[in-house]
Design a protein around this motif. Structure first.
Motif, PDB file in Angstrom:
ATOM      1  N   ASP A 104     -35.419  19.889  17.666  1.00  0.00           N
ATOM      2  CA  ASP A 104     -35.637  21.262  18.084  1.00  0.00           C
ATOM      3  C   ASP A 104     -35.988  21.355  19.575  1.00  0.00           C
ATOM      4  OD1 ASP A 104     -35.711  23.872  17.078  1.00  0.00           O
ATOM      5  OD2 ASP A 104     -37.903  23.877  17.381  1.00  0.00           O
ATOM      6  N   SER A 105     -36.811  20.428  20.042  1.00  0.00           N
ATOM      7  CA  SER A 105     -37.303  20.512  21.430  1.00  0.00           C
ATOM      8  C   SER A 105     -36.281  20.030  22.443  1.00  0.00           C
ATOM      9  CB  SER A 105     -38.567  19.675  21.592  1.00  0.00           C
ATOM     10  OG  SER A 105     -39.513  19.997  20.626  1.00  0.00           O
ATOM     11  N   LEU A 106     -35.421  19.081  22.032  1.00  0.00           N
ATOM     12  CA  LEU A 106     -34.556  18.442  23.017  1.00  0.00           C
ATOM     13  C   LEU A 106     -33.139  18.999  23.055  1.00  0.00           C
ATOM     14  CD1 LEU A 106     -35.570  14.659  22.675  1.00  0.00           C
ATOM     15  CD2 LEU A 106     -36.564  16.430  24.141  1.00  0.00           C
ATOM     16  N   SER A 107     -32.692  19.606  21.961  1.00  0.00           N
ATOM     17  CA  SER A 107     -31.272  19.940  21.825  1.00  0.00           C
ATOM     18  C   SER A 107     -30.708  20.726  23.010  1.00  0.00           C
ATOM     19  CB  SER A 107     -31.023  20.691  20.522  1.00  0.00           C
ATOM     20  OG  SER A 107     -31.121  19.748  19.469  1.00  0.00           O
ATOM     21  N   ASP A 108     -31.457  21.712  23.492  1.00  0.00           N
ATOM     22  CA  ASP A 108     -30.950  22.564  24.576  1.00  0.00           C
ATOM     23  C   ASP A 108     -30.591  21.779  25.832  1.00  0.00           C
ATOM     24  OD1 ASP A 108     -31.107  24.738  23.044  1.00  0.00           O
ATOM     25  OD2 ASP A 108     -32.931  25.585  23.969  1.00  0.00           O
ATOM     26  N   GLY A 109     -31.278  20.682  26.070  1.00  0.00           N
ATOM     27  CA  GLY A 109     -31.041  19.939  27.309  1.00  0.00           C
ATOM     28  C   GLY A 109     -30.003  18.841  27.178  1.00  0.00           C
ATOM     29  N   LEU A 110     -29.394  18.707  26.000  1.00  0.00           N
ATOM     30  CA  LEU A 110     -28.455  17.601  25.777  1.00  0.00           C
ATOM     31  C   LEU A 110     -27.021  18.105  25.743  1.00  0.00           C
ATOM     32  CD1 LEU A 110     -30.417  15.800  22.899  1.00  0.00           C
ATOM     33  CD2 LEU A 110     -30.461  15.238  25.345  1.00  0.00           C
ATOM     34  N   ASP A 111     -26.040  17.236  26.033  1.00  0.00           N
ATOM     35  CA  ASP A 111     -24.643  17.645  25.872  1.00  0.00           C
ATOM     36  C   ASP A 111     -24.251  17.508  24.396  1.00  0.00           C
ATOM     37  OD1 ASP A 111     -23.699  15.056  25.260  1.00  0.00           O
ATOM     38  OD2 ASP A 111     -23.259  14.598  27.366  1.00  0.00           O
ATOM     39  N   THR A 112     -23.039  17.955  24.057  1.00  0.00           N
ATOM     40  CA  THR A 112     -22.629  18.006  22.653  1.00  0.00           C
ATOM     41  C   THR A 112     -22.726  16.654  21.959  1.00  0.00           C
ATOM     42  OG1 THR A 112     -20.939  19.391  23.619  1.00  0.00           O
ATOM     43  CG2 THR A 112     -20.898  19.165  21.228  1.00  0.00           C
ATOM     44  N   HIS A 113     -22.251  15.584  22.659  1.00  0.00           N
ATOM     45  CA  HIS A 113     -22.276  14.244  22.057  1.00  0.00           C
ATOM     46  C   HIS A 113     -23.705  13.779  21.809  1.00  0.00           C
ATOM     47  CE1 HIS A 113     -18.038  13.725  22.672  1.00  0.00           C
ATOM     48  NE2 HIS A 113     -18.175  14.103  23.942  1.00  0.00           N
ATOM     49  N   GLU A 114     -24.520  13.991  22.837  1.00  0.00           N
ATOM     50  CA  GLU A 114     -25.912  13.554  22.726  1.00  0.00           C
ATOM     51  C   GLU A 114     -26.629  14.288  21.594  1.00  0.00           C
ATOM     52  OE1 GLU A 114     -26.465  12.654  27.545  1.00  0.00           O
ATOM     53  OE2 GLU A 114     -26.891  14.633  26.705  1.00  0.00           O
ATOM     54  N   ARG A 115     -26.362  15.589  21.512  1.00  0.00           N
ATOM     55  CA  ARG A 115     -27.031  16.412  20.495  1.00  0.00           C
ATOM     56  C   ARG A 115     -26.625  15.944  19.101  1.00  0.00           C
ATOM     57  NH1 ARG A 115     -25.007  21.656  21.596  1.00  0.00           N
ATOM     58  NH2 ARG A 115     -26.006  21.376  23.619  1.00  0.00           N
ATOM     59  N   GLN A 116     -25.328  15.693  18.918  1.00  0.00           N
ATOM     60  CA  GLN A 116     -24.832  15.250  17.621  1.00  0.00           C
ATOM     61  C   GLN A 116     -25.452  13.896  17.251  1.00  0.00           C
ATOM     62  OE1 GLN A 116     -23.445  17.415  15.754  1.00  0.00           O
ATOM     63  NE2 GLN A 116     -23.719  15.830  14.183  1.00  0.00           N
ATOM     64  N   TRP A 117     -25.497  13.024  18.257  1.00  0.00           N
ATOM     65  CA  TRP A 117     -26.079  11.689  18.052  1.00  0.00           C
ATOM     66  C   TRP A 117     -27.549  11.798  17.643  1.00  0.00           C
ATOM     67  CZ3 TRP A 117     -30.187   9.283  20.469  1.00  0.00           C
ATOM     68  CH2 TRP A 117     -30.344   7.910  20.231  1.00  0.00           C
ATOM     69  N   LEU A 118     -28.289  12.678  18.377  1.00  0.00           N
ATOM     70  CA  LEU A 118     -29.720  12.828  18.095  1.00  0.00           C
ATOM     71  C   LEU A 118     -29.936  13.324  16.670  1.00  0.00           C
ATOM     72  CD1 LEU A 118     -32.643  12.693  19.202  1.00  0.00           C
ATOM     73  CD2 LEU A 118     -32.398  15.099  19.851  1.00  0.00           C
ATOM     74  N   LYS A 119     -29.097  14.279  16.248  1.00  0.00           N
ATOM     75  CA  LYS A 119     -29.232  14.824  14.889  1.00  0.00           C
ATOM     76  C   LYS A 119     -29.076  13.720  13.846  1.00  0.00           C
ATOM     77  CE  LYS A 119     -28.210  19.709  15.233  1.00  0.00           C
ATOM     78  NZ  LYS A 119     -27.068  20.579  15.528  1.00  0.00           N
ATOM     79  N   THR A 120     -28.083  12.858  14.056  1.00  0.00           N
ATOM     80  CA  THR A 120     -27.866  11.751  13.116  1.00  0.00           C
ATOM     81  C   THR A 120     -29.056  10.802  13.131  1.00  0.00           C
ATOM     82  OG1 THR A 120     -25.649  11.875  14.009  1.00  0.00           O
ATOM     83  CG2 THR A 120     -26.069  10.122  12.399  1.00  0.00           C
ATOM     84  N   ARG A 121     -29.552  10.491  14.351  1.00  0.00           N
ATOM     85  CA  ARG A 121     -30.654   9.544  14.481  1.00  0.00           C
ATOM     86  C   ARG A 121     -31.964  10.105  13.954  1.00  0.00           C
ATOM     87  NH1 ARG A 121     -30.551   4.982  16.517  1.00  0.00           N
ATOM     88  NH2 ARG A 121     -28.684   3.821  16.194  1.00  0.00           N
ATOM     89  N   CYS A 122     -32.019  11.451  13.831  1.00  0.00           N
ATOM     90  CA  CYS A 122     -33.247  12.077  13.345  1.00  0.00           C
ATOM     91  C   CYS A 122     -33.053  12.623  11.927  1.00  0.00           C
ATOM     92  CB  CYS A 122     -33.678  13.201  14.281  1.00  0.00           C
ATOM     93  SG  CYS A 122     -34.278  12.585  15.856  1.00  0.00           S
ATOM     94  N   ALA A 123     -32.069  12.097  11.213  1.00  0.00           N
ATOM     95  CA  ALA A 123     -31.799  12.562   9.851  1.00  0.00           C
ATOM     96  C   ALA A 123     -33.062  12.422   9.007  1.00  0.00           C
ATOM     97  CB  ALA A 123     -30.669  11.742   9.246  1.00  0.00           C
ATOM     98  N   GLN A 124     -33.257  13.414   8.128  1.00  0.00           N
ATOM     99  CA  GLN A 124     -34.438  13.383   7.264  1.00  0.00           C
ATOM    100  C   GLN A 124     -34.331  12.215   6.282  1.00  0.00           C
ATOM    101  OE1 GLN A 124     -36.928  16.396   7.406  1.00  0.00           O
ATOM    102  NE2 GLN A 124     -36.056  15.922   9.400  1.00  0.00           N
ATOM    103  N   ILE A 125     -35.429  11.503   6.081  1.00  0.00           N
ATOM    104  CA  ILE A 125     -35.406  10.395   5.118  1.00  0.00           C
ATOM    105  C   ILE A 125     -36.003  10.854   3.791  1.00  0.00           C
ATOM    106  CG2 ILE A 125     -35.436   8.536   6.829  1.00  0.00           C
ATOM    107  CD1 ILE A 125     -38.477   8.354   6.287  1.00  0.00           C
ATOM    108  N   LYS A 126     -35.547  10.216   2.724  1.00  0.00           N
ATOM    109  CA  LYS A 126     -36.043  10.623   1.394  1.00  0.00           C
ATOM    110  C   LYS A 126     -36.786   9.480   0.743  1.00  0.00           C
ATOM    111  CE  LYS A 126     -32.592  14.122   0.500  1.00  0.00           C
ATOM    112  NZ  LYS A 126     -31.274  13.772   1.076  1.00  0.00           N
TER     113      LYS A 126
END
Ligand SMILES: [Mn+2]
Length: 593
Positions: free
Chosen positions: A571-593
């Motif tokens: 939530d805090s970083l997405s605005d400052g990242l490019d599309t690739h970086e944002r997509q990568w961050l989302k994957t790396r921050c996937a919710q764990i179960k």
């Protein structure tokens, strides 16, 4: 000149001054962690580049003493033909001197560098042998040809929008405190304290925006600032105002004599003020009052403006770290990447922001076995290529005009082993336990230290460093009086203090793991009976490598923490990242179960 030449010159001086020896520490007259070139006397003398240690030169023998962190380094850097090399943990310099010096002999020290506390401690040991410590002019300076000149960077204003409190308001607060202590003036000799007090900064040393100068604070709130006046431009002079009297540094001795002559009561901290000051004051018959540096606690308790700045600086810094991790995750599959490549690239990402000034300390980028060296700094000789199946530890930070950062991430290059994941998860559990701790007002950091170690201890493991240190606001990346460590004697935690939360685990010759976020001490709605409770708010904002987490070892509460943390990071970083970086961050921050 070869080193034998240097040391024989020094010995000539010893004989001339009827001294049996001379003692020289790594730290300088400002007790700086990163002294300027002109004050790196031990390095010039011996080649040792570590941040702590002591050299003793006797007429017949010489030795260098360093703590456990620097044993390997001192063996690489210092010639054993000239210097015995000792671990100060098992043999202290004073004990070594006592073993070789004879009754009636005198050992010289520089009173501008040693504090009264340090001299008193050493003298006690030496007394048993009838050996006396005597103040002398610095002997290394006396023989150092082409010594670099003293730093003289331009002083600049630390704006109210970042400091949150005017210098006048700070000075009046401290003046009241001085009056309560029954003192007329206070000596302020630590540069970070005077920078905080006067809302100024400079570039006299690397990694910390310090002005190396000295201040005498009057109980009226007026100040004498001892510095080369040319270093202050019109803006700074206007900012300081009429109550700040700028005096040339050369006037200091004379001013101290005046203070003594009129019988002023002088407050000072024997643990930070060089003994030269109190010797000069004593000579002039001043009355001395000892206590803890009056700036230390108010500087450590950040106000809301500083806390806001610190939080923004951390979002910005997290952006740079995330861009770096994303870059690395791609690069590693295409080209060889070395430790130095990573630290260079990280600096480029940080430097993209105009509020970034410089790294807050030399980056620690340790792959595989290099990660196990706690204070590792990659050099051209040690530089390793990051390899699949290894862990990579990256500890770095930035100085931004509104805050100082310090963050460590450990990532798996390729696949992690079962052992890597077990150890990493234990470190993470400790990190979470500390991050979520709730504790009553009056608790000190050492009481919380075990929270971060418990899961390692359960497996018979530990780490040989503190869990947390205080951090300044666009000042030192290490500051007191707060810390979290096994050693006691630390300050009670207070709202507004910034600390690191950095448990780790190291396997010599194999890998290092550390997870470090900075946290702010905050008030918490908790407990019964209206008792005040405190806790931490994490301010560092960067992904933690979930590839290294063994989910089966986490409780639901720990999973919730990690998921909430990662949701906040995205939530805090997405605005400052490019599309690739944002997509990568989302994957790396996937919710764990
Ligand atoms: Mn740290």
């Amino acid at each position: 000149m070869d080193e034998f030449g240097t040391i024989s010159q020094l010995r000539k001086l010893l004989k001339k001054q009827i001294l049996a020896g001379y003692i020289q520490p790594v730290h300088d007259e400002y007790m700086s962690e990163y002294p300027p070139a002109c004050n790196r006397r031990v390095e010039w003398l011996t080649g040792f580049t570590g941040s702590a240690g002591t050299v003793v030169i006797l007429l017949e023998r010489a030795a260098i003493f360093v703590d456990g962190r620097y044993i390997l380094q001192v063996e690489n850097e210092v010639d054993p033909e000239i210097y015995e090399r000792h671990n100060s943990g098992s043999l202290a310099p004073d004990a070594w001197i006592a073993a070789y010096a004879n009754a009636g002999e005198r050992i010289g020290y520089d009173p501008k560098i040693y504090t009264q506390s340090a001299i008193t401690r050493m003298q006690k040991i030496l007394e048993t042998k009838g050996v006396t410590l005597v103040p002398v002019l610095n002997l290394v300076d006396a023989i150092w040809e082409h010594r670099p000149s003293a730093p003289s960077s331009s002083v600049f204003v630390h704006e109210l929008g970042y400091s949150g409190e005017t210098s006048l308001s700070k000075r009046l607060r401290l003046a009241e405190h001085l009056q309560a202590l029954g003192a007329d003036v206070a000596l302020i000799t630590t540069p970070d304290a005077l920078c905080w007090l006067l809302n100024i900064r400079g570039r006299d040393v690397e990694n910390t925006p310090l002005v190396l100068a000295t201040v005498i604070l009057d109980s009226s709130g007026a100040v004498q600032l001892f510095i080369k006046p040319l270093r202050l431009n019109a803006d700074v002079v206007a900012h300081l105002g009429a109550a700040v009297d700028v005096c040339d540094s050369g006037m200091l001795e004379q001013k101290l004599a005046q203070i003594g002559k009129v019988g002023k009561r002088v407050f000072f901290d024997p643990n930070t003020v060089p003994v030269w000051f109190t010797q000069a004051l004593n000579k002039a018959c001043a009355r001395l009052i000892e206590g803890q540096d009056i700036c230390l606690l108010p500087k450590a308790m950040k106000n809301t403006v500083e806390l806001e700045g610190i939080c923004s600086a951390h979002i910005r810094d997290g952006m740079a770290v995330t861009k770096l991790l994303h870059w690395l995750d791609n690069e590693i599959y295409m080209h060889e990447v070395t430790e130095l490549d990573v630290s260079d690239k990280l600096l480029l990402y940080r430097a993209q922001h105009p509020m970034f000034v410089e790294p807050s300390f030399p980056t620690i980028a340790g792959s595989g076995p290099n990660g196990a060296i706690v204070h590792y700094r990659a050099t051209r000789q040690s530089n390793r290529v990051l390899q699949k199946g290894e862990l990579f530890l990256l500890d770095s930070g930035g100085q931004y005009v509104d805050g100082t950062t310090d963050v460590t991430r450990t990532i798996a290059i390729g696949n992690a082993s079962r052992e890597h994941r077990d150890r990493f998860t234990r470190v993470l559990k400790g990190h979470i336990a500390l991050a979520t701790a709730l504790f009553p007002v009056g608790t000190s950091g050492s009481q919380l230290d075990v929270l971060a170690r418990q899961y390692l201890w359960q497996a018979g493991l530990d780490y040989d460093h503190g869990t947390g240190h205080g951090v300044g606001c666009f000042l030192g990346v290490h500051e007191g009086p707060q810390r979290i460590s096994k050693r006691g004697g630390d300050a009670v935690l207070q709202p507004g203090m910034i600390l690191s939360n950095e448990p780790g685990y190291y396997k010599t010759g194999a890998y290092g793991i550390r997870i470090e976020n900075l946290v702010a001490v905050t008030r918490q709605a908790h407990g019964q009976g209206g008792k005040d409770w405190l806790g931490f708010e994490t301010v560092t904002c960067a992904p933690i490598d979930i590839k290294l987490v063994d989910v089966s070892l986490l409780t639901q509460t720990e999973k919730d923490w990690l998921n909430a943390y990662h949701a906040w990071v995205v939530d805090s970083l997405s605005d400052g990242l490019d599309t690739h970086e944002r997509q990568w961050l989302k994957t790396r921050c996937a919710q764990i179960k």
